[in-house]
Design a protein around this motif. Sequence first.
Motif, PDB file in Angstrom:
ATOM      1  N   HIS A  69      -2.686  -2.467  -4.108  1.00 60.98           N
ATOM      2  CA  HIS A  69      -1.451  -1.764  -4.407  1.00 60.98           C
ATOM      3  C   HIS A  69      -1.119  -1.222  -5.938  1.00 60.98           C
ATOM      4  CE1 HIS A  69       2.851  -0.853  -4.035  1.00 60.98           C
ATOM      5  NE2 HIS A  69       3.090  -1.472  -5.171  1.00 60.98           N
ATOM      6  N   TYR A  78     -12.852   1.355  -0.897  1.00 59.83           N
ATOM      7  CA  TYR A  78     -12.889   2.953  -0.555  1.00 59.83           C
ATOM      8  C   TYR A  78     -14.453   3.216  -0.470  1.00 59.83           C
ATOM      9  CZ  TYR A  78      -7.915   3.259  -1.020  1.00 59.83           C
ATOM     10  OH  TYR A  78      -6.643   3.310  -0.704  1.00 59.83           O
ATOM     11  N   GLN A  95       1.013   4.758   0.958  1.00 57.40           N
ATOM     12  CA  GLN A  95       0.107   5.498   1.979  1.00 57.40           C
ATOM     13  C   GLN A  95      -0.182   6.823   1.747  1.00 57.40           C
ATOM     14  OE1 GLN A  95      -0.659   4.625   5.101  1.00 57.40           O
ATOM     15  NE2 GLN A  95       0.354   2.631   4.788  1.00 57.40           N
ATOM     16  N   MET A 122      -7.016   8.655  -1.922  1.00 59.44           N
ATOM     17  CA  MET A 122      -8.124   7.903  -2.215  1.00 59.44           C
ATOM     18  C   MET A 122      -9.302   8.155  -1.205  1.00 59.44           C
ATOM     19  SD  MET A 122      -7.738   6.562  -5.236  1.00 59.44           S
ATOM     20  CE  MET A 122      -8.705   5.261  -5.375  1.00 59.44           C
ATOM     21  N   HIS A 176      -2.998   1.752  -6.405  1.00 54.29           N
ATOM     22  CA  HIS A 176      -2.160   2.861  -5.964  1.00 54.29           C
ATOM     23  C   HIS A 176      -1.268   3.299  -6.870  1.00 54.29           C
ATOM     24  CE1 HIS A 176      -3.302   2.197  -1.492  1.00 54.29           C
ATOM     25  NE2 HIS A 176      -4.442   2.569  -2.077  1.00 54.29           N
ATOM     26  N   GLN A 177      -0.660   2.071  -7.431  1.00 52.97           N
ATOM     27  CA  GLN A 177       0.105   2.373  -8.633  1.00 52.97           C
ATOM     28  C   GLN A 177      -0.084   3.251  -9.905  1.00 52.97           C
ATOM     29  OE1 GLN A 177       3.870   1.717  -8.067  1.00 52.97           O
ATOM     30  NE2 GLN A 177       3.953   2.966  -9.630  1.00 52.97           N
ATOM     31  N   ILE A 179      -0.687   7.927  -1.487  1.00 56.19           N
ATOM     32  CA  ILE A 179      -2.108   7.616  -2.443  1.00 56.19           C
ATOM     33  C   ILE A 179      -3.279   7.045  -1.857  1.00 56.19           C
ATOM     34  CG2 ILE A 179      -2.743   6.245  -4.452  1.00 56.19           C
ATOM     35  CD1 ILE A 179      -0.704   8.528  -4.958  1.00 56.19           C
ATOM     36  N   ASP A 180      -3.267   6.403  -0.748  1.00 56.92           N
ATOM     37  CA  ASP A 180      -4.225   5.731   0.126  1.00 56.92           C
ATOM     38  C   ASP A 180      -4.823   6.979   0.642  1.00 56.92           C
ATOM     39  OD1 ASP A 180      -5.889   3.591   1.276  1.00 56.92           O
ATOM     40  OD2 ASP A 180      -4.794   4.440   3.261  1.00 56.92           O
ATOM     41  N   MET A 193       0.774  -1.153   0.062  1.00 57.49           N
ATOM     42  CA  MET A 193      -0.047   0.128   0.003  1.00 57.49           C
ATOM     43  C   MET A 193       0.905   1.401  -0.134  1.00 57.49           C
ATOM     44  SD  MET A 193      -2.881   1.165   2.737  1.00 57.49           S
ATOM     45  CE  MET A 193      -3.959  -0.240   2.332  1.00 57.49           C
TER      46      MET A 193
END
Length: 125
Positions: A104, A78, A3, A9, A107-108, A5-6, A1
């Motif tokens: 992941h 989300y 962080q 989001m 996120h990428q 970008i999390d 993950m």
Amino acid sequence: MIQYIDKLMQDWARWSKVRRDGGLGYPSTASGCRLMVCHGGGHGDIVGIDEQSMEIEQIVVRLRQDKADMYRVVEWFYLAGNMTIDRIARELGCHRDTVYVRLHSVHQYVMDAMHDNDLAKTTSV
């Protein structure tokens, strides 16, 4: 993950939920709160959330078109709210490790798209 970008989001999901409920992407409790999300006691702590959330929204729309399996993770992780990874895995019909791998990958994808957007802005100036 990833962080950072999390966090983006999560902010996008809050913005998106308000907007999908008929709002304009602003918290329903503070109609004059244009460029920040107001939490709890009305203290704004995220400036520029609308622009950033709109950028994430455009990226998620592309993700939905290009990679439906990854988009479904976005929906469950989300937008569904407070779902355990085990529950998400059951809903998606995959192993919990697959959920983490897809998360992941989301996120990428978002990070790469944001980087591409930034490059496009700097080269167009």
